[in-house]
Design a protein around this motif. Structure first.
Motif, short mmCIF file in Angstrom:
data_model
loop_
_atom_site.label_atom_id
_atom_site.label_comp_id
_atom_site.label_asym_id
_atom_site.label_seq_id
_atom_site.Cartn_x
_atom_site.Cartn_y
_atom_site.Cartn_z
N ALA A 36 -46.79 35.75 -11.46
CA ALA A 36 -45.54 35.32 -10.83
C ALA A 36 -45.18 33.89 -11.22
O ALA A 36 -44.00 33.54 -11.30
N ILE A 37 -46.19 33.04 -11.48
CA ILE A 37 -45.91 31.64 -11.80
C ILE A 37 -45.11 31.50 -13.09
O ILE A 37 -44.03 30.88 -13.09
N PRO A 38 -45.56 32.05 -14.23
CA PRO A 38 -44.74 31.92 -15.45
C PRO A 38 -43.42 32.68 -15.35
O PRO A 38 -42.42 32.26 -15.95
N VAL A 39 -43.39 33.79 -14.60
CA VAL A 39 -42.13 34.53 -14.45
C VAL A 39 -41.11 33.67 -13.72
O VAL A 39 -39.94 33.57 -14.13
N VAL A 40 -41.53 33.02 -12.63
CA VAL A 40 -40.61 32.17 -11.87
C VAL A 40 -40.15 30.99 -12.72
O VAL A 40 -38.96 30.64 -12.74
N LEU A 41 -41.07 30.36 -13.45
CA LEU A 41 -40.70 29.23 -14.30
C LEU A 41 -39.72 29.65 -15.39
O LEU A 41 -38.78 28.92 -15.72
N THR A 42 -39.94 30.84 -15.96
CA THR A 42 -39.03 31.32 -17.00
C THR A 42 -37.65 31.58 -16.43
O THR A 42 -36.64 31.23 -17.06
N VAL A 43 -37.59 32.19 -15.27
CA VAL A 43 -36.29 32.46 -14.65
C VAL A 43 -35.56 31.16 -14.31
O VAL A 43 -34.37 31.00 -14.58
N VAL A 44 -36.30 30.20 -13.75
CA VAL A 44 -35.67 28.95 -13.30
C VAL A 44 -35.19 28.11 -14.48
O VAL A 44 -34.07 27.57 -14.46
N TYR A 45 -36.02 28.01 -15.53
CA TYR A 45 -35.71 27.08 -16.61
C TYR A 45 -35.07 27.75 -17.82
O TYR A 45 -34.57 27.04 -18.71
N LYS A 46 -35.07 29.07 -17.89
CA LYS A 46 -34.52 29.76 -19.07
C LYS A 46 -33.30 30.61 -18.73
O LYS A 46 -32.33 30.63 -19.49
N TYR A 47 -33.34 31.33 -17.63
CA TYR A 47 -32.27 32.27 -17.33
C TYR A 47 -31.18 31.66 -16.46
O TYR A 47 -29.99 31.84 -16.73
N ILE A 48 -31.56 30.94 -15.41
CA ILE A 48 -30.55 30.33 -14.55
C ILE A 48 -29.67 29.33 -15.32
O ILE A 48 -28.44 29.32 -15.15
N PRO A 49 -30.25 28.49 -16.21
CA PRO A 49 -29.38 27.58 -16.97
C PRO A 49 -28.38 28.29 -17.89
O PRO A 49 -27.42 27.66 -18.34
N MET A 50 -28.59 29.60 -18.17
CA MET A 50 -27.64 30.32 -19.01
C MET A 50 -26.26 30.41 -18.34
O MET A 50 -25.27 30.70 -19.02
N TYR A 51 -26.21 30.15 -17.04
CA TYR A 51 -24.92 30.09 -16.35
C TYR A 51 -24.03 29.02 -16.98
O TYR A 51 -22.80 29.16 -17.02
N GLY A 52 -24.65 27.96 -17.52
CA GLY A 52 -23.88 26.88 -18.12
C GLY A 52 -23.36 27.18 -19.51
O GLY A 52 -22.64 26.35 -20.08
N ILE A 53 -23.70 28.34 -20.08
CA ILE A 53 -23.21 28.68 -21.42
C ILE A 53 -21.69 28.74 -21.44
O ILE A 53 -21.06 28.46 -22.47
N GLN A 54 -21.09 29.06 -20.31
CA GLN A 54 -19.63 29.19 -20.28
C GLN A 54 -18.93 27.87 -20.58
O GLN A 54 -17.72 27.86 -20.84
N ILE A 55 -19.65 26.77 -20.57
CA ILE A 55 -19.04 25.49 -20.89
C ILE A 55 -18.49 25.48 -22.32
O ILE A 55 -17.55 24.74 -22.64
N ALA A 56 -19.07 26.33 -23.19
CA ALA A 56 -18.60 26.41 -24.56
C ALA A 56 -17.24 27.09 -24.66
O ALA A 56 -16.56 26.99 -25.69
N PHE A 57 -16.83 27.78 -23.61
CA PHE A 57 -15.56 28.52 -23.63
C PHE A 57 -14.53 27.91 -22.67
O PHE A 57 -13.49 28.51 -22.43
N ARG A 58 -14.82 26.72 -22.16
CA ARG A 58 -13.91 26.08 -21.22
C ARG A 58 -13.62 24.65 -21.67
O ARG A 58 -14.42 24.03 -22.36
N ASP A 59 -12.48 24.14 -21.25
CA ASP A 59 -12.17 22.73 -21.41
C ASP A 59 -12.76 22.02 -20.20
O ASP A 59 -12.07 21.74 -19.22
N PHE A 60 -14.05 21.74 -20.30
CA PHE A 60 -14.82 21.35 -19.12
C PHE A 60 -14.38 20.00 -18.58
O PHE A 60 -14.24 19.01 -19.33
N ASP A 61 -14.18 19.97 -17.28
CA ASP A 61 -13.87 18.74 -16.55
C ASP A 61 -14.90 18.61 -15.44
O ASP A 61 -14.97 19.46 -14.55
N PRO A 62 -15.73 17.54 -15.46
CA PRO A 62 -16.77 17.39 -14.42
C PRO A 62 -16.21 17.38 -13.02
O PRO A 62 -16.89 17.82 -12.08
N ASN A 63 -14.99 16.91 -12.86
CA ASN A 63 -14.40 16.87 -11.52
C ASN A 63 -14.03 18.25 -11.00
O ASN A 63 -13.98 18.48 -9.78
N LEU A 64 -13.77 19.18 -11.93
CA LEU A 64 -13.38 20.53 -11.52
C LEU A 64 -14.55 21.50 -11.49
O LEU A 64 -14.50 22.51 -10.79
#
Length: 251
Positions: free
Chosen positions: A36-64
């Motif tokens: 469970a330890i490496p699985v949790v670390l992989t999910v936290v540091y590898k899969y959850i950050p994939m949410y930020g991939i959409q920044i490549a398809f947006r005109d990102f504004d930190p305020n928004l």
């Protein structure tokens, strides 16, 4: 008259009943807890950050934030591939990765083979410490050391060559400096796993080879290298996976 079971039916009858999942989890909970330890670390540091991939398809504004920023689709990709320097950047990235892999991959293997032949343990520990130390030096300090070593006025390399060449301003020297500094920084650290592999070699193999009259080179060729081959292949596959992942910290 009794019915004779077919081979497949006999195999099914002789096969032990499979335990339920809950029972298997309960019987081996220690293993699953460690897993469970490496699985949790992989999910936290590898899969959850994939949410930020959409920044490549947006005109990102930190305020928004991500969701409120304007969706621009492939605009940034089109801008990159239409840039005049696009293919030159891709070419340089691929070449640096290939040359780094070509030169830096065999160096730890060679170092581990040489260190493994050292029989003076105190000297061996000193050599290992000297080789491992650069890995713990920050990239900023490495860059500062490179500037000092390659300085046209008083730099170590120019003093040895008797010249006053500013290597850092020559584009033709960039790849060599980048790759050589990477080898110096990480080669010693990379040989640790190979030294650990060689430490598990049965000493009886070396004794038998000596009795048969095998030279040092023959022992390395027929004992050490076959032992290192599986680990070397694994490291090569992992290194090839980061072919396009050239860091920009030293640039």
């Amino acid at each position: 008259m009794s019915k004779i079971a077919s081979p497949s039916q006999a195999a099914a009858l002789s096969r032990p009943a499979r335990k339920p999942l809950a029972r298997r989890l309960a019987d081996n909970w220690q293993m699953y807890a460690l897993l469970a330890i490496p699985v949790v670390l992989t999910v936290v540091y590898k899969y959850i950050p994939m949410y930020g991939i959409q920044i490549a398809f947006r005109d990102f504004d930190p305020n928004l934030g991500f969701l409120e920023s304007e969706w621009v689709g492939l605009q940034w990709f089109a801008r990159f591939f239409n840039a005049p320097t696009c293919f030159r950047m891709i070419k340089n990235t691929v070449l640096i990765s290939l040359f780094s892999l070509l030169w830096s991959f065999p160096i730890p293997i060679i170092l581990s083979l040489i260190i493994n032949q050292v029989r003076f343990h105190r000297f061996k520990r000193v050599v290992q410490t000297v080789l491992y130390a650069p890995h713990f030096i920050s990239t900023m300090i490495i860059c500062g050391m490179i500037r000092i070593f390659l300085s046209p006025t008083g730099g170590l390399l120019n003093l040895l060559l008797g010249t006053q060449i500013d290597f850092l301003t020559q584009s033709s020297a960039f790849r060599t400096i980048y790759i050589a500094s990477g080898i110096w920084q990480d080669a010693g650290w990379g040989c640790i796993i190979y030294l650990a592999t060689l430490a598990n070699v049965d000493p009886g193999l070396y004794e038998a080879a000596k009795v048969d009259g095998a030279s040092v080179f023959q022992r390395i060729l027929n004992i050490d290298l076959p032992e290192l081959l599986p680990m070397a292949i694994l490291n090569l596959i992992m290194a090839a996976g980061g072919l396009m992942n050239v860091g920009f910290e030293k640039v």
